[in-house]
Design an enzyme around this catalytic site. Sequence first.
Site, mmCIF file in Angstrom:
data_model
loop_
_atom_site.group_PDB
_atom_site.id
_atom_site.type_symbol
_atom_site.label_atom_id
_atom_site.label_comp_id
_atom_site.label_asym_id
_atom_site.label_seq_id
_atom_site.Cartn_x
_atom_site.Cartn_y
_atom_site.Cartn_z
ATOM 1 N N GLU A 36 0.837 -1.209 0.000
ATOM 2 C CA GLU A 36 0.000 0.000 0.000
ATOM 3 C C GLU A 36 0.868 1.253 0.000
ATOM 4 O OE1 GLU A 36 -3.130 -0.289 -1.229
ATOM 5 O OE2 GLU A 36 -3.525 -1.677 0.420
ATOM 6 N N THR A 38 2.934 2.031 -2.066
ATOM 7 C CA THR A 38 4.265 1.739 -2.609
ATOM 8 C C THR A 38 4.329 2.059 -4.102
ATOM 9 O OG1 THR A 38 3.445 -0.514 -2.767
ATOM 10 C CG2 THR A 38 4.990 -0.065 -0.987
ATOM 11 N N ASP A 39 3.154 2.119 -4.767
ATOM 12 C CA ASP A 39 3.203 2.229 -6.244
ATOM 13 C C ASP A 39 3.831 3.543 -6.706
ATOM 14 O OD1 ASP A 39 0.882 3.700 -5.538
ATOM 15 O OD2 ASP A 39 -0.399 2.782 -7.071
ATOM 16 N N SER A 130 -11.497 0.932 -6.067
ATOM 17 C CA SER A 130 -11.125 1.483 -7.376
ATOM 18 C C SER A 130 -12.248 1.564 -8.397
ATOM 19 C CB SER A 130 -9.957 0.689 -7.981
ATOM 20 O OG SER A 130 -8.862 0.786 -7.162
ATOM 21 N N GLU A 164 -6.740 10.651 -13.444
ATOM 22 C CA GLU A 164 -6.848 10.932 -12.005
ATOM 23 C C GLU A 164 -6.094 12.218 -11.670
ATOM 24 O OE1 GLU A 164 -8.504 9.333 -9.589
ATOM 25 O OE2 GLU A 164 -9.079 7.496 -10.637
ATOM 26 N N ASP A 175 -4.009 0.700 -9.563
ATOM 27 C CA ASP A 175 -5.433 0.403 -9.767
ATOM 28 C C ASP A 175 -5.765 0.204 -11.239
ATOM 29 O OD1 ASP A 175 -5.292 1.025 -7.117
ATOM 30 O OD2 ASP A 175 -6.445 2.879 -7.251
ATOM 31 N N TYR A 224 -3.995 12.112 0.635
ATOM 32 C CA TYR A 224 -3.255 11.218 -0.259
ATOM 33 C C TYR A 224 -2.054 11.942 -0.870
ATOM 34 C CZ TYR A 224 -2.309 7.817 -3.936
ATOM 35 O OH TYR A 224 -1.698 6.895 -4.761
HETATM 36 C C1 GLA Z 1 -5.088 4.413 -4.290
HETATM 37 C C2 GLA Z 1 -4.270 4.869 -5.472
HETATM 38 C C3 GLA Z 1 -3.193 3.831 -5.811
HETATM 39 C C4 GLA Z 1 -2.393 3.447 -4.587
HETATM 40 C C5 GLA Z 1 -3.297 3.144 -3.406
HETATM 41 C C6 GLA Z 1 -2.539 2.942 -2.133
HETATM 42 O O1 GLA Z 1 -5.828 3.280 -4.615
HETATM 43 O O2 GLA Z 1 -5.063 5.084 -6.605
HETATM 44 O O3 GLA Z 1 -2.362 4.326 -6.842
HETATM 45 O O4 GLA Z 1 -1.458 4.436 -4.269
HETATM 46 O O5 GLA Z 1 -4.256 4.162 -3.180
HETATM 47 O O6 GLA Z 1 -1.759 1.810 -2.219
#
Ligand code: GLA
Length: 385
Positions: A36, A38-39, A130, A164, A175, A224
Amino acid sequence: MLDVVKAKSVEAFTAHFGCQPEFLAYAPGRVNLIGEHTDYNDGFVLPCAIKYGTAIVAKKNGTNKMRMLAVDVNHETDEFECSATFTAHETKVWANYLRAMVALIMQKGHKVEGLDLAISGDVPLGAGLSSSASLEVSFGHLLSSIFGLNIPLQEIALTGQACEALNGCKCGIMDQTISACGKANSALLIDCRSLVLTQVPVPSNLDILIVNSNVKHSLVGGEYNERREQCENAAKIMGVKALRDATMDMLNAKKGEMDDVTYRRARHVITEDERVLEAVDAFKHGDLATLAEKMYASHCSMRDDFEITIPEIDGLVEIIRKAIGENAAVRMTGGGFGGSVVAVVEPAKVPQVKAAIDAEYEKISGKKATIIETHAFDGAYFTTL
Ligand code: GLA
């Protein structure tokens, strides 16, 4: 579920536009098993596509306009001219993902013409599963397929991510990638730097349970993007491109140069990347005990270091842990601040988990939770009707 949202969108299209749609695209929501936040730090994630998603049916309308009907948003409508310039609708959030997708695809030099569209989705909104990615990917895949643009699925995912950003959330690539590229019965290990994808079969003796806390989360908010900035700041202090390149030794060496919050944010990401790779190994060996250890450590790290859980979610995780007993593989999933918990469980234990949630969750939250049993599903799909 494809059949359900397909039927709803076809019926609404026919009633609204007075003719049959000719094309259908569908893309699923996702649940993230581990990895989580980490992307966007160039790290690793392990999501799988779920049974819910967004269907869009369409027919060319011979104009330059997209005319849209959102079945599940009170049958709201919107229309806009196809153009490479993104013009946001002031209030219709759902419409802005489609407006952004058209603009971004046209910016790449592709030709897009007017369509009549009906959209129906069953990914619960604000559940951290998502819904917006499934909308973006479904629409991107629809446009690419109808107009013969041949945009690879991973590029559609990147375009969804850019949608986004245009709408205020600087999210990572997880996602949209899983929504586009998911495969039935497998989770997807995504290396978010190289974008190399590795299918990781979900052991057939394990079920995936999602428990929606029904406390809505919204990523189009400050928290976020703030987390992302804190991570980027930590990487800068350590002199690395992204937290993917850092180790705990490197972080500890620079501890004196950063505040406690920055240190803890970075510690979450660095340790989470390690946990993802260890969890992948555990999955491969059907090793539920190690998976449970990694998933719960991930939860604690999100709770204590990244500070993205809320009391209702922490409570749900503990209720499920108590109900499963040994080897409870459970954690919050998704961006945080509400949303859902994911558990990987032996089917025999599902009834006791459900019973515990029914008995305990309302007491701590004043709400009922929604339990979704799923397995890993395929990603984006298109067909001529
Ligand atoms: C959301 C974002 C993702 C990711 C997650 C946390 O879903 O869209 O890109 O950063 O939060 O892991």
